[in-house]
Write an enzyme that holds these catalytic residues in place. Sequence first.
Site, PDB file in Angstrom:
ATOM      1  N   ASP A   7     -35.977 -25.180 -13.218  1.00 15.67           N
ATOM      2  CA  ASP A   7     -35.534 -25.579 -11.699  1.00 15.67           C
ATOM      3  C   ASP A   7     -34.519 -26.150 -11.588  1.00 15.67           C
ATOM      4  O   ASP A   7     -34.230 -26.697 -10.301  1.00 15.67           O
ATOM      5  CB  ASP A   7     -36.848 -26.392 -11.472  1.00 15.67           C
ATOM      6  CG  ASP A   7     -37.188 -27.736 -11.989  1.00 15.67           C
ATOM      7  OD1 ASP A   7     -36.282 -27.831 -12.880  1.00 15.67           O
ATOM      8  OD2 ASP A   7     -38.048 -28.484 -11.833  1.00 15.67           O
ATOM      9  N   CYS A  58     -38.380 -32.058  -8.807  1.00 12.46           N
ATOM     10  CA  CYS A  58     -39.322 -32.798 -10.386  1.00 12.46           C
ATOM     11  C   CYS A  58     -40.172 -33.654 -10.056  1.00 12.46           C
ATOM     12  O   CYS A  58     -41.249 -33.974 -10.612  1.00 12.46           O
ATOM     13  CB  CYS A  58     -38.365 -33.299 -11.129  1.00 12.46           C
ATOM     14  SG  CYS A  58     -36.928 -32.289 -11.620  1.00 12.46           S
TER      15      CYS A  58
END
Length: 644
Positions: A219, A342
């Site tokens: 990511d 995150c």
Amino acid sequence: MTKNSKINIRIPAEWELQRTIFMAPGNPKADNGKPNENLEFQYKRICKEISRFGAITLLDSKNNLKEFIHNDGYTYFPNKHFDIWARDAVFIPLISSKGVSALAPRYTFYGRHPLASTDPEAADDERLAEGMAKKLELPVSIPAPAFEGGSIDSDGEGTLLTTETCLLDPNRNPPTAGESPEVLKARIEAGLKAATGARTVIWLYGSSSSHDITRGHVDAIARFIRPGVVVIQKPDEANGPIREDYEKNLTALLDATDASGRKLQIEIIHGPQRAPEWPDEFCDSYVNFLFVNGGLIMPAFGNDNKKCDAAAASKLQSLLPEYEVVSVNANAICELGGGIHCITSNFPHVPVTYDEIRAITFNAFARKIREKYLTDDNTSVGQPLEDKVIAQFTRNGQEERPWLPKAIDNDEVLIAAVLAIASKQRKWSDVDSKGLVEAIESGGDDEILRVCLKDCIPGGFPEQDVAAMLTWRRALEACPRFAETVLAPIVSEFLNLPGLEDHERGLSDVEKTALMAARFVDAKDGLNKKIASHMGFTLASEFFRNLGRPGFKPDIHIKALLGLWAPEYLKAMKRATLLESRYFKSKNAERQRLLAYCILADWFTANEKDKMRADQIIWLYGSVTASDTVFRICPPALDTKGGA
């Protein structure tokens, strides 16, 4: 071992509708033990931006979050946790025909990375995913491989991105005695597919940096932004290990195909310049963004990177014109080794009924719809809001018309064609539809009309659209009774096809319009020229709807919204394929796909008498999203029992 592979499951794409965003504010302290005010300020700002687009649920470990995040509009969920990395410690949602369930991978603190927290209270995060799921009464499955939410990325259609440096890390997934790297990789891939329902896993290299606490979470490297399309960040460095990692990751993407057999469309975003004050573990990734209900929240780094920030935001905005891209400075979070993606975790909203979609639409957008459609003196307040809005789009309540065009003059045909062309690839809220009609009715030569048409949209219409409108006008001038001489035979021929009156295999009015539009596109005049000038299936459907047929225009917003009902779409596609082969004797994939959207919208129609209701409500949902660029969903308490 999970048994998920035995049922139809998937990890939803993050651009699908979200019921809430989980966030887990940790203890905002600096290294000296005092409050980290910069981290606290940026965290609040990120929460504020996310809340513009959807609900936020904050994990409240010590019942002190209301002092940390001063906003009573958030939901507080009591659950012990330690760190801020919700993406990795919170469960991963799965969707199946049985509703929402939770995937709870073993949390290993990134393979016990030296930079990961060693605080005794951090052990709470190891139990967070499974504990949360049980409190929410979600079925829980624990996959065989160890990984985190940030280590995979889903396209919602059976494809996962991941990295070798992360999942093949022996501190996460140690090989068995004598197990080769190839066998280990195959074992982990099989475990991922079994746990998530994925059919294809695309392996990138990852990151070779010893300062990357995640050991290469995908990511922060590359992300899906829609099925078949991936964005990857190109580092500022011209050479060195980071650049070599990028080249390996890019090569893997270029060589890959997704679960649908497509080659990926790769879009490159240029990364920021490394600032000298950033620590080695600083997460400098623009692709560590969050999708949330029509918004995309992305990191910005400020200072000497303002131009880079603007360029990255502009790139994403051009790739996602239907979204509002918001840049937020998150340096205090990035210094800890992560970013906006995150610290968040998506929980999907799974609409399954027409009534639920209607409730979401008219509850969430009630204020804006009232502002947009009620009269200044509020004379229409007594009329149900839903009926008022529908009436705006259905010619004051969808006046009844016979299927065969009757008493439709050429001016009306021309206006229907021009409005259909004007809706192509642009926000309808930008189009001056009244000005278009006035320009058409005023007459004048081509050059005068060309100027008038271009004035009806900011920036003007593309030349090919203006040319298409003028072509329609000339064609109608050459055919004074177009509806009677051209449309009527096509409609009559279609309505007399065998099987249309067969109740067992009969078609709804919406299906008839969709198929009739396709026949109109195929029709040719005596010179072998197509009659539906500059129109494909989508615009022809819009054209017939503008003439009063109970039709359906599968535009970008409707297609995006109807994509939420994936299992129903598959059923609609089967019917579309059958209709295409029965009435056209062809296998036109594009026409099948668009016809499937028409069928799907028809299934969400409230009753047999108002065949445009589902279309209008779904279209309104999309059009308000486009015109206001804010997709506000304010759902009630978490409801996890709905089907997919």
